[in-house]
Design a protein around this motif. Structure first.
Motif, PDB file in Angstrom:
ATOM      1  N   GLY A  75      17.068   8.850  22.536  1.00  0.00           N
ATOM      2  CA  GLY A  75      16.728   7.998  21.848  1.00  0.00           C
ATOM      3  C   GLY A  75      14.966   7.491  21.581  1.00  0.00           C
ATOM      4  O   GLY A  75      14.394   8.889  22.157  1.00  0.00           O
ATOM      5  N   LYS A  76      14.254   6.299  21.655  1.00  0.00           N
ATOM      6  CA  LYS A  76      13.051   6.400  21.223  1.00  0.00           C
ATOM      7  C   LYS A  76      12.102   5.825  22.544  1.00  0.00           C
ATOM      8  O   LYS A  76      13.287   5.856  23.593  1.00  0.00           O
ATOM      9  N   ASP A  77      10.895   6.474  22.462  1.00  0.00           N
ATOM     10  CA  ASP A  77      10.309   6.333  23.963  1.00  0.00           C
ATOM     11  C   ASP A  77      10.490   4.729  24.659  1.00  0.00           C
ATOM     12  O   ASP A  77      10.869   5.059  25.494  1.00  0.00           O
ATOM     13  N   SER A  78      10.669   3.895  22.966  1.00  0.00           N
ATOM     14  CA  SER A  78      10.475   2.734  24.365  1.00  0.00           C
ATOM     15  C   SER A  78      12.170   2.885  24.341  1.00  0.00           C
ATOM     16  O   SER A  78      12.317   1.184  25.459  1.00  0.00           O
ATOM     17  N   ASP A  79      13.142   3.196  24.177  1.00  0.00           N
ATOM     18  CA  ASP A  79      14.284   2.997  24.678  1.00  0.00           C
ATOM     19  C   ASP A  79      14.753   3.442  25.915  1.00  0.00           C
ATOM     20  O   ASP A  79      16.134   4.034  26.581  1.00  0.00           O
ATOM     21  N   LEU A  80      13.536   4.220  26.971  1.00  0.00           N
ATOM     22  CA  LEU A  80      13.478   4.484  28.159  1.00  0.00           C
ATOM     23  C   LEU A  80      13.016   3.554  29.302  1.00  0.00           C
ATOM     24  O   LEU A  80      13.025   3.966  30.427  1.00  0.00           O
ATOM     25  N   LEU A  81      12.920   2.475  28.567  1.00  0.00           N
ATOM     26  CA  LEU A  81      12.417   1.940  29.444  1.00  0.00           C
ATOM     27  C   LEU A  81      13.212   0.949  29.960  1.00  0.00           C
ATOM     28  O   LEU A  81      14.343   0.513  29.455  1.00  0.00           O
ATOM     29  N   CYS A  82      13.393   0.984  31.702  1.00  0.00           N
ATOM     30  CA  CYS A  82      14.456   0.167  32.504  1.00  0.00           C
ATOM     31  C   CYS A  82      13.618  -1.129  33.515  1.00  0.00           C
ATOM     32  O   CYS A  82      12.609  -1.133  33.667  1.00  0.00           O
ATOM     33  N   PHE A 113      30.816   2.784  44.844  1.00  0.00           N
ATOM     34  CA  PHE A 113      28.873   3.169  45.738  1.00  0.00           C
ATOM     35  C   PHE A 113      29.261   3.569  46.599  1.00  0.00           C
ATOM     36  O   PHE A 113      30.729   3.660  47.335  1.00  0.00           O
ATOM     37  N   CYS A 114      28.234   4.037  47.370  1.00  0.00           N
ATOM     38  CA  CYS A 114      28.802   5.215  48.676  1.00  0.00           C
ATOM     39  C   CYS A 114      27.258   4.240  49.688  1.00  0.00           C
ATOM     40  O   CYS A 114      26.974   3.471  49.808  1.00  0.00           O
ATOM     41  N   GLY A 115      28.424   3.273  50.243  1.00  0.00           N
ATOM     42  CA  GLY A 115      28.180   1.778  51.452  1.00  0.00           C
ATOM     43  C   GLY A 115      27.190   1.706  50.210  1.00  0.00           C
ATOM     44  O   GLY A 115      27.578   1.309  49.065  1.00  0.00           O
ATOM     45  N   ARG A 116      26.392   0.166  51.117  1.00  0.00           N
ATOM     46  CA  ARG A 116      26.170  -0.960  50.024  1.00  0.00           C
ATOM     47  C   ARG A 116      24.907  -0.546  49.432  1.00  0.00           C
ATOM     48  O   ARG A 116      24.394  -0.048  49.502  1.00  0.00           O
ATOM     49  N   ALA A 117      25.005  -0.570  48.051  1.00  0.00           N
ATOM     50  CA  ALA A 117      24.294  -0.853  46.229  1.00  0.00           C
ATOM     51  C   ALA A 117      22.987  -2.020  46.687  1.00  0.00           C
ATOM     52  O   ALA A 117      23.842  -3.081  47.718  1.00  0.00           O
ATOM     53  N   TYR A 118      22.480  -1.685  46.070  1.00  0.00           N
ATOM     54  CA  TYR A 118      20.888  -2.827  45.939  1.00  0.00           C
ATOM     55  C   TYR A 118      20.374  -2.577  44.632  1.00  0.00           C
ATOM     56  O   TYR A 118      20.418  -1.016  44.358  1.00  0.00           O
ATOM     57  N   ARG A 119      20.212  -3.783  44.285  1.00  0.00           N
ATOM     58  CA  ARG A 119      19.420  -3.823  42.557  1.00  0.00           C
ATOM     59  C   ARG A 119      18.716  -3.639  43.271  1.00  0.00           C
ATOM     60  O   ARG A 119      17.778  -4.598  44.028  1.00  0.00           O
ATOM     61  N   VAL A 120      17.478  -2.736  41.807  1.00  0.00           N
ATOM     62  CA  VAL A 120      16.079  -2.956  42.071  1.00  0.00           C
ATOM     63  C   VAL A 120      15.606  -3.457  41.256  1.00  0.00           C
ATOM     64  O   VAL A 120      16.038  -3.057  39.632  1.00  0.00           O
ATOM     65  N   ARG A 121      14.903  -4.623  40.735  1.00  0.00           N
ATOM     66  CA  ARG A 121      13.997  -5.566  39.179  1.00  0.00           C
ATOM     67  C   ARG A 121      13.199  -5.160  39.351  1.00  0.00           C
ATOM     68  O   ARG A 121      12.303  -5.798  40.418  1.00  0.00           O
ATOM     69  N   PHE A 122      12.619  -4.394  38.179  1.00  0.00           N
ATOM     70  CA  PHE A 122      10.884  -3.888  38.405  1.00  0.00           C
ATOM     71  C   PHE A 122      10.434  -5.490  37.488  1.00  0.00           C
ATOM     72  O   PHE A 122      10.658  -6.430  37.275  1.00  0.00           O
ATOM     73  N   GLU A 123       9.212  -5.850  38.467  1.00  0.00           N
ATOM     74  CA  GLU A 123       8.364  -6.525  37.897  1.00  0.00           C
ATOM     75  C   GLU A 123       7.689  -6.466  35.845  1.00  0.00           C
ATOM     76  O   GLU A 123       7.423  -6.766  35.596  1.00  0.00           O
ATOM     77  N   GLU A 124       7.489  -5.078  35.963  1.00  0.00           N
ATOM     78  CA  GLU A 124       7.512  -4.293  35.043  1.00  0.00           C
ATOM     79  C   GLU A 124       8.461  -2.842  34.131  1.00  0.00           C
ATOM     80  O   GLU A 124       8.436  -2.854  34.851  1.00  0.00           O
ATOM     81  N   PRO A 125       8.726  -3.531  33.489  1.00  0.00           N
ATOM     82  CA  PRO A 125      10.109  -1.909  33.102  1.00  0.00           C
ATOM     83  C   PRO A 125       9.151  -0.983  33.619  1.00  0.00           C
ATOM     84  O   PRO A 125       8.216  -1.003  32.915  1.00  0.00           O
ATOM     85  N   GLN A 126      10.669   0.502  33.856  1.00  0.00           N
ATOM     86  CA  GLN A 126       9.548   1.380  33.788  1.00  0.00           C
ATOM     87  C   GLN A 126      10.559   2.482  32.895  1.00  0.00           C
ATOM     88  O   GLN A 126      11.601   2.084  32.799  1.00  0.00           O
ATOM     89  N   ARG A 127       9.756   2.700  32.726  1.00  0.00           N
ATOM     90  CA  ARG A 127      10.672   4.832  31.745  1.00  0.00           C
ATOM     91  C   ARG A 127      10.638   5.817  32.497  1.00  0.00           C
ATOM     92  O   ARG A 127      10.501   5.601  33.185  1.00  0.00           O
ATOM     93  N   ALA A 128      12.424   5.941  31.986  1.00  0.00           N
ATOM     94  CA  ALA A 128      12.715   7.112  32.055  1.00  0.00           C
ATOM     95  C   ALA A 128      13.154   7.129  33.584  1.00  0.00           C
ATOM     96  O   ALA A 128      13.131   8.021  34.611  1.00  0.00           O
ATOM     97  N   VAL A 129      14.167   6.279  33.477  1.00  0.00           N
ATOM     98  CA  VAL A 129      14.891   5.763  35.146  1.00  0.00           C
ATOM     99  C   VAL A 129      16.115   6.765  35.523  1.00  0.00           C
ATOM    100  O   VAL A 129      17.306   6.689  34.241  1.00  0.00           O
ATOM    101  N   ALA A 130      16.077   8.539  36.462  1.00  0.00           N
ATOM    102  CA  ALA A 130      17.181   9.310  36.376  1.00  0.00           C
ATOM    103  C   ALA A 130      18.179   8.763  37.133  1.00  0.00           C
ATOM    104  O   ALA A 130      17.084   8.650  38.590  1.00  0.00           O
ATOM    105  N   PRO A 131      18.818   8.409  37.213  1.00  0.00           N
ATOM    106  CA  PRO A 131      20.218   8.759  38.180  1.00  0.00           C
ATOM    107  C   PRO A 131      20.214   9.835  38.632  1.00  0.00           C
ATOM    108  O   PRO A 131      20.300  11.204  37.811  1.00  0.00           O
ATOM    109  N   GLY A 132      20.414   9.798  40.852  1.00  0.00           N
ATOM    110  CA  GLY A 132      20.355  11.033  41.004  1.00  0.00           C
ATOM    111  C   GLY A 132      18.731  11.436  41.690  1.00  0.00           C
ATOM    112  O   GLY A 132      18.901  11.900  42.817  1.00  0.00           O
TER     113      GLY A 132
END
Length: 410
Positions: free
Chosen positions: A305-312, A360-379
């Motif tokens: 994707g484009k650079d903008s598609d990396l924002l999470c 999931f491995c145990g209890r999972a948590y969601r992290v909501r950013f105040e501002e979108p972050q780029r290229a969040v990589a699973p693992g």
């Protein structure tokens, strides 16, 4: 919350120092010796000739923590210890390293995730198998020290206070476990790498370089004529261009590069060679730069994707660790880091309710950013901070894109 830094070793204390041959660990041992501590040096042996096939023996491979330069590093450590009247031992942790770090590294990449072998190594090898090896030799110690740039602190109140006034404060919440805090030299801070070390292990761990800058450390090494002062900064794990040798045990399985709408753009050479956010080495022509937006391991394809598609906007993490094993089971605000080089950003952290089919491995948590972050990589790891002190973290399971278009990818 207020925190107190735990006391450093003093004169007469028995201290084991993990030595790598580099300037940081060498100066650590020297400072402790000059302080009057009874210092013992140990080096973990990771490398076996033949581990990787036919690697060109270039300089910076020898400077990595895992590589054929280990024998020379051990001899440097031995010579330093002999010159400063420090008992020295080499502890074999090869089997644990292959299982806990190398196998994990390969399995994660082959599953389309981006692992962090240094975090894994710190948890299971440097502060796990190495300490077990020290005990097996009958070595007793008051402190175990390394050349990491970080601090060990204790909160003045129970750990529950970090997570809010209404967090359960009884039981584990009332405890004041040892926690990792950021170093004085933030440019060299390694607290992110150390967040998974259990609090009970941290009770005897200290980082004497916590208040030093890298410039200070090199100045000390040069003033004492240490050979380590002439060495280049060591690299973590193994250099990028040699990682393909780690995957030579199995043939790569090529698949499709696709765009955000699922159209085939080309062929990739195997998902283990790519990570989210990658731009170089894709071999795909386009009117504008393309990046790895996600990796679909189930269908063996890589979405570009484009650079903008990396924002999470957010992520979901599992396999959580908490100081003193205190899981708050509630939402809280914190600063978070999604990779070592990232700046901490404000976020809301809340328990995540799995959807049908999610595991999931145990209890999972969601992290909501105040501002979108780029290229969040699973693992990779997400680590929670407040006032420069780590208070838990976990392994990123998946990212939740900021754009509707990204969310609708096939």
């Amino acid at each position: 919350m207020k925190y107190t830094e735990l006391d450093m070793p003093g004169a007469g204390d028995r201290v084991v120092v993990g030595l790598s041959g580099g300037v940081d660990s060498t100066v650590t041992a020297l400072l402790l010796k000059e302080r009057g501590c009874m210092v013992t040096g140990v080096t973990m042996s990771l490398w076996t000739d033949g581990d990787l096939p036919d690697i060109p023996l270039v300089r910076h491979l020898h400077d990595s923590c895992y590589g054929p330069g280990e024998a020379a590093d051990i001899e440097d450590c031995r010579a330093f210890c002999e010159a400063h009247d420090i008992p020295y031992h080499v502890i074999d942790v090869k089997d644990a390293y292959k299982q806990q770090v190398l196998a994990y590294f390969k399995d994660e990449y082959r599953a389309g995730r981006t692992p962090n072998p240094c975090i894994r190594c710190n948890r299971f090898i440097k502060f796990g198998a190495l300490l077990a090896g020290i005990r097996s030799l009958g070595i007793t110690y008051d402190y175990f020290c390394t050349g990491h740039y970080a601090r060990v602190v204790r909160a003045d109140t129970g750990i529950a206070a970090f997570f809010g006034d209404d967090a359960p404060g009884s039981g584990e919440g009332a405890a004041r476990p040892a926690q990792i805090a950021c170093a004085g030299d933030i440019s060299k801070d390694q607290a992110y790498f150390l967040y998974r070390i259990p609090s009970d292990v941290l009770e005897k761990v200290r980082f004497p370089l916590a208040s030093y800058t890298k410039k200070d450390v090199f100045a000390i090494a040069k003033a004492h004529g240490l050979k380590a002062a002439q060495k280049a900064e060591s690299q973590d794990f193994i250099p990028e261009e040699y990682r393909e040798y780690l995957f030579s045990d199995k043939p790569s399985v090529p698949g499709d590069f696709v765009d955000m709408d699922g159209h085939v753009l080309g062929r990739h050479r195997g998902i283990e060679h790519y990570t989210v956010g990658q731009r170089r080495g894709l071999g795909v022509s386009a009117r504008e730069p393309l990046y790895v937006a996600s990796i679909d391991s189930a269908r063996n394809r890589i979405v570009l994707g484009k650079d903008s598609d990396l924002l999470c906007a957010s992520l979901v993490a599992d396999d959580m660790v908490w100081p003193g094993s205190y899981d708050p089971c509630r939402g809280f605000d914190a600063e978070v880091k999604i990779r070592l080089a990232a700046k901490p950003v404000r976020a809301r952290v809340e328990p995540y309710e799995p959807r049908p089919g999610e595991h999931f491995c145990g209890r999972a948590y969601r992290v909501r950013f105040e501002e979108p972050q780029r290229a969040v990589a699973p693992g990779q790891s997400v680590v929670f901070y407040r006032d420069g002190v780590t208070a838990g973290g976990g392994i990123i399971s998946f990212a939740e894109p900021a754009s509707a278009r990204s969310r609708e990818q096939p």
